[in-house]
Design a protein around this motif. Structure first.
Motif, PDB file in Angstrom:
ATOM      1  N   SER A  69      -1.019  -5.545  -3.752  1.00 61.69           N
ATOM      2  CA  SER A  69       0.000  -4.890  -2.937  1.00 61.69           C
ATOM      3  C   SER A  69      -0.332  -5.148  -1.475  1.00 61.69           C
ATOM      4  O   SER A  69      -1.421  -5.644  -1.140  1.00 61.69           O
ATOM      5  CB  SER A  69       0.017  -3.373  -3.198  1.00 61.69           C
ATOM      6  OG  SER A  69      -1.189  -2.784  -2.712  1.00 61.69           O
ATOM      7  N   LEU A  70       0.584  -4.783  -0.610  1.00 62.40           N
ATOM      8  CA  LEU A  70       0.324  -4.929   0.819  1.00 62.40           C
ATOM      9  C   LEU A  70      -0.821  -4.008   1.253  1.00 62.40           C
ATOM     10  O   LEU A  70      -1.588  -4.338   2.168  1.00 62.40           O
ATOM     11  CB  LEU A  70       1.603  -4.622   1.605  1.00 62.40           C
ATOM     12  CG  LEU A  70       1.791  -5.348   2.940  1.00 62.40           C
ATOM     13  CD1 LEU A  70       1.686  -6.854   2.776  1.00 62.40           C
ATOM     14  CD2 LEU A  70       3.143  -4.979   3.529  1.00 62.40           C
ATOM     15  N   ASP A  71      -0.956  -2.865   0.602  1.00 66.42           N
ATOM     16  CA  ASP A  71      -2.080  -1.958   0.888  1.00 66.42           C
ATOM     17  C   ASP A  71      -3.412  -2.625   0.556  1.00 66.42           C
ATOM     18  O   ASP A  71      -4.396  -2.463   1.286  1.00 66.42           O
ATOM     19  CB  ASP A  71      -1.953  -0.661   0.093  1.00 66.42           C
ATOM     20  CG  ASP A  71      -0.893   0.277   0.646  1.00 66.42           C
ATOM     21  OD1 ASP A  71      -0.311  -0.019   1.712  1.00 66.42           O
ATOM     22  OD2 ASP A  71      -0.634   1.308  -0.003  1.00 66.42           O
ATOM     23  N   VAL A  72      -3.458  -3.349  -0.545  1.00 68.76           N
ATOM     24  CA  VAL A  72      -4.685  -4.045  -0.941  1.00 68.76           C
ATOM     25  C   VAL A  72      -5.041  -5.094   0.111  1.00 68.76           C
ATOM     26  O   VAL A  72      -6.204  -5.225   0.516  1.00 68.76           O
ATOM     27  CB  VAL A  72      -4.526  -4.689  -2.334  1.00 68.76           C
ATOM     28  CG1 VAL A  72      -5.711  -5.600  -2.660  1.00 68.76           C
ATOM     29  CG2 VAL A  72      -4.374  -3.617  -3.398  1.00 68.76           C
ATOM     30  N   TYR A  73      -4.049  -5.836   0.572  1.00 66.05           N
ATOM     31  CA  TYR A  73      -4.282  -6.824   1.630  1.00 66.05           C
ATOM     32  C   TYR A  73      -4.782  -6.135   2.900  1.00 66.05           C
ATOM     33  O   TYR A  73      -5.732  -6.577   3.551  1.00 66.05           O
ATOM     34  CB  TYR A  73      -2.987  -7.566   1.955  1.00 66.05           C
ATOM     35  CG  TYR A  73      -2.454  -8.493   0.885  1.00 66.05           C
ATOM     36  CD1 TYR A  73      -3.200  -8.834  -0.241  1.00 66.05           C
ATOM     37  CD2 TYR A  73      -1.183  -9.047   1.017  1.00 66.05           C
ATOM     38  CE1 TYR A  73      -2.696  -9.700  -1.197  1.00 66.05           C
ATOM     39  CE2 TYR A  73      -0.671  -9.910   0.064  1.00 66.05           C
ATOM     40  CZ  TYR A  73      -1.427 -10.233  -1.039  1.00 66.05           C
ATOM     41  OH  TYR A  73      -0.915 -11.093  -1.984  1.00 66.05           O
ATOM     42  N   ARG A  74      -4.103  -5.056   3.281  1.00 62.98           N
ATOM     43  CA  ARG A  74      -4.479  -4.313   4.489  1.00 62.98           C
ATOM     44  C   ARG A  74      -5.935  -3.876   4.434  1.00 62.98           C
ATOM     45  O   ARG A  74      -6.694  -4.063   5.396  1.00 62.98           O
ATOM     46  CB  ARG A  74      -3.582  -3.085   4.630  1.00 62.98           C
ATOM     47  CG  ARG A  74      -3.937  -2.157   5.798  1.00 62.98           C
ATOM     48  CD  ARG A  74      -3.340  -0.778   5.597  1.00 62.98           C
ATOM     49  NE  ARG A  74      -3.900  -0.125   4.397  1.00 62.98           N
ATOM     50  CZ  ARG A  74      -3.359   0.931   3.815  1.00 62.98           C
ATOM     51  NH1 ARG A  74      -2.259   1.485   4.274  1.00 62.98           N
ATOM     52  NH2 ARG A  74      -3.940   1.457   2.732  1.00 62.98           N
ATOM     53  N   ASP A  75      -6.329  -3.315   3.303  1.00 64.10           N
ATOM     54  CA  ASP A  75      -7.687  -2.791   3.193  1.00 64.10           C
ATOM     55  C   ASP A  75      -8.724  -3.904   3.250  1.00 64.10           C
ATOM     56  O   ASP A  75      -9.837  -3.704   3.766  1.00 64.10           O
ATOM     57  CB  ASP A  75      -7.828  -1.982   1.904  1.00 64.10           C
ATOM     58  CG  ASP A  75      -6.991  -0.701   1.934  1.00 64.10           C
ATOM     59  OD1 ASP A  75      -6.537  -0.312   3.037  1.00 64.10           O
ATOM     60  OD2 ASP A  75      -6.783  -0.112   0.854  1.00 64.10           O
ATOM     61  N   LYS A  76      -8.389  -5.085   2.746  1.00 65.45           N
ATOM     62  CA  LYS A  76      -9.299  -6.224   2.826  1.00 65.45           C
ATOM     63  C   LYS A  76      -9.517  -6.630   4.278  1.00 65.45           C
ATOM     64  O   LYS A  76     -10.653  -6.921   4.693  1.00 65.45           O
ATOM     65  CB  LYS A  76      -8.727  -7.399   2.028  1.00 65.45           C
ATOM     66  CG  LYS A  76      -9.601  -8.638   2.034  1.00 65.45           C
ATOM     67  CD  LYS A  76     -10.887  -8.424   1.257  1.00 65.45           C
ATOM     68  CE  LYS A  76     -11.663  -9.709   1.122  1.00 65.45           C
ATOM     69  NZ  LYS A  76     -12.905  -9.545   0.315  1.00 65.45           N
ATOM     70  N   VAL A  77      -8.454  -6.644   5.063  1.00 64.41           N
ATOM     71  CA  VAL A  77      -8.573  -6.999   6.479  1.00 64.41           C
ATOM     72  C   VAL A  77      -9.373  -5.932   7.225  1.00 64.41           C
ATOM     73  O   VAL A  77     -10.223  -6.256   8.073  1.00 64.41           O
ATOM     74  CB  VAL A  77      -7.184  -7.182   7.114  1.00 64.41           C
ATOM     75  CG1 VAL A  77      -7.310  -7.452   8.609  1.00 64.41           C
ATOM     76  CG2 VAL A  77      -6.431  -8.330   6.434  1.00 64.41           C
ATOM     77  N   ILE A  78      -9.124  -4.679   6.917  1.00 59.07           N
ATOM     78  CA  ILE A  78      -9.860  -3.593   7.583  1.00 59.07           C
ATOM     79  C   ILE A  78     -11.357  -3.684   7.289  1.00 59.07           C
ATOM     80  O   ILE A  78     -12.188  -3.396   8.158  1.00 59.07           O
ATOM     81  CB  ILE A  78      -9.284  -2.227   7.176  1.00 59.07           C
ATOM     82  CG1 ILE A  78      -7.888  -2.052   7.786  1.00 59.07           C
ATOM     83  CG2 ILE A  78     -10.198  -1.092   7.641  1.00 59.07           C
ATOM     84  CD1 ILE A  78      -7.171  -0.782   7.364  1.00 59.07           C
ATOM     85  N   GLU A  79     -11.717  -4.138   6.093  1.00 57.30           N
ATOM     86  CA  GLU A  79     -13.135  -4.360   5.778  1.00 57.30           C
ATOM     87  C   GLU A  79     -13.760  -5.344   6.762  1.00 57.30           C
ATOM     88  O   GLU A  79     -14.881  -5.124   7.249  1.00 57.30           O
ATOM     89  CB  GLU A  79     -13.286  -4.905   4.353  1.00 57.30           C
ATOM     90  CG  GLU A  79     -13.112  -3.892   3.252  1.00 57.30           C
ATOM     91  CD  GLU A  79     -13.286  -4.527   1.888  1.00 57.30           C
ATOM     92  OE1 GLU A  79     -13.852  -5.646   1.805  1.00 57.30           O
ATOM     93  OE2 GLU A  79     -12.861  -3.918   0.888  1.00 57.30           O
ATOM     94  N   SER A  80     -13.058  -6.430   7.037  1.00 58.14           N
ATOM     95  CA  SER A  80     -13.574  -7.431   7.970  1.00 58.14           C
ATOM     96  C   SER A  80     -13.678  -6.866   9.376  1.00 58.14           C
ATOM     97  O   SER A  80     -14.672  -7.092  10.080  1.00 58.14           O
ATOM     98  CB  SER A  80     -12.668  -8.668   7.968  1.00 58.14           C
ATOM     99  OG  SER A  80     -12.736  -9.345   6.740  1.00 58.14           O
ATOM    100  N   ILE A  81     -12.655  -6.135   9.802  1.00 58.10           N
ATOM    101  CA  ILE A  81     -12.666  -5.546  11.135  1.00 58.10           C
ATOM    102  C   ILE A  81     -13.825  -4.556  11.276  1.00 58.10           C
ATOM    103  O   ILE A  81     -14.535  -4.555  12.286  1.00 58.10           O
ATOM    104  CB  ILE A  81     -11.322  -4.856  11.434  1.00 58.10           C
ATOM    105  CG1 ILE A  81     -10.203  -5.900  11.525  1.00 58.10           C
ATOM    106  CG2 ILE A  81     -11.400  -4.035  12.719  1.00 58.10           C
ATOM    107  CD1 ILE A  81      -8.818  -5.304  11.658  1.00 58.10           C
TER     108      ILE A  81
END
Length: 261
Positions: free
Chosen positions: A74-86
């Protein structure tokens, strides 16, 4: 008189020294788009790193080597992956999104605005609040007629014979071969997920948009429309198709460096 002259010389010396002070090192977090993967940023990353900057390439789940099943995405899953990197970067970053990645970075900016020094879109979707990617109409795009949905409706394919014509018509044969070799069907569910943004969160983040002037996936007309709707004032251009980081990596790296100053 002598005092004035001395002060003037001192000021000139100070200016001269400042002119040679390099731009501070930045951390760039780069998010790829649909039907692509982190490899698309390799040459841009190398050029940014050579200038002393840190670059983090995000591999969205279900892309590249990640084997997450499409029905779990989902878009939430993508979002959380990016937030991990940040989060792992340990400080404010310059966040970049391409194509569908524009939906992702918008979602991220709403969630963690204070962690983003600047948000850069490059040939990317910029949704309005409550909008899903499938709801963003683009009469100038040639992508739609060349999509094939899987029987279970969980993935979307681009017709093989049209892939490089759509995504990198202006690239070298080596770059086109890389796009073909790295191709995977795109998870469909995130295309239907809506993004909610507010003025207090997403609206507080400084933004820039790099237009892809020869784009036939996200037309320049739609790009202009989204830029205006989002109120983005810093607008730049690259005379390229949908994947300028592959066809013109030096030009893209130069723009990222300029925007990072």
């Amino acid at each position: 008189m002598l005092l004035s002259a001395a002060l003037a010389l001192s000021a000139m010396a100070s200016c001269s020294q400042d002119d040679h002070v390099p731009a501070p090192a930045q951390t760039y977090v780069l998010v790829h788009g649909a039907w692509q993967a982190p490899y698309v940023w390799d040459e841009v990353r190398d050029q940014l790193v050579s200038k002393g900057h840190k670059v983090m390439l995000v591999e969205l789940p279900g892309h590249g080597s990640d084997k997450t099943a499409p029905h779990l995405l989902s878009l939430d899953v993508y979002r959380d992956k990016v937030i991990e990197s940040i989060t792992s970067a340990g400080g404010p970053v310059i966040l970049v999104g391409h194509s569908m990645g524009g939906m992702v970075v918008t979602h991220v900016a709403e969630k963690v605005p204070a962690s983003i020094r600047k948000l850069i879109y490059i040939g990317a979707f910029v949704p309005t609040s409550g909008q899903a990617l499938v709801e963003i109409a683009d009469p100038g795009s040639q992508l739609g007629p060349n999509l094939v949905q899987s029987a279970d409706q969980l993935t979307l394919d681009v017709k093989n014979e049209k892939l490089t014509d759509l995504f990198i018509p202006d690239g070298s044969q080596a770059a086109k071969d890389k796009v073909i070799a790295q191709y995977r069907a795109e998870p469909a569910i995130p295309f239907t997920n809506k993004v909610t943004v507010t003025s207090g969160a997403f609206g507080s983040v400084e933004k820039a948009y790099i237009k892809t002037l020869r784009d036939i996936v996200i037309s320049p007309a739609l790009q202009d429309q989204m830029i205006a709707a989002a109120g983005i004032k810093a607008v730049y251009e690259v005379n390229a198709g949908h994947s300028p980081f592959l066809s013109q990596p030096a030009a893209v790296a130069d723009l990222f460096l300029k925007l990072g100053m």
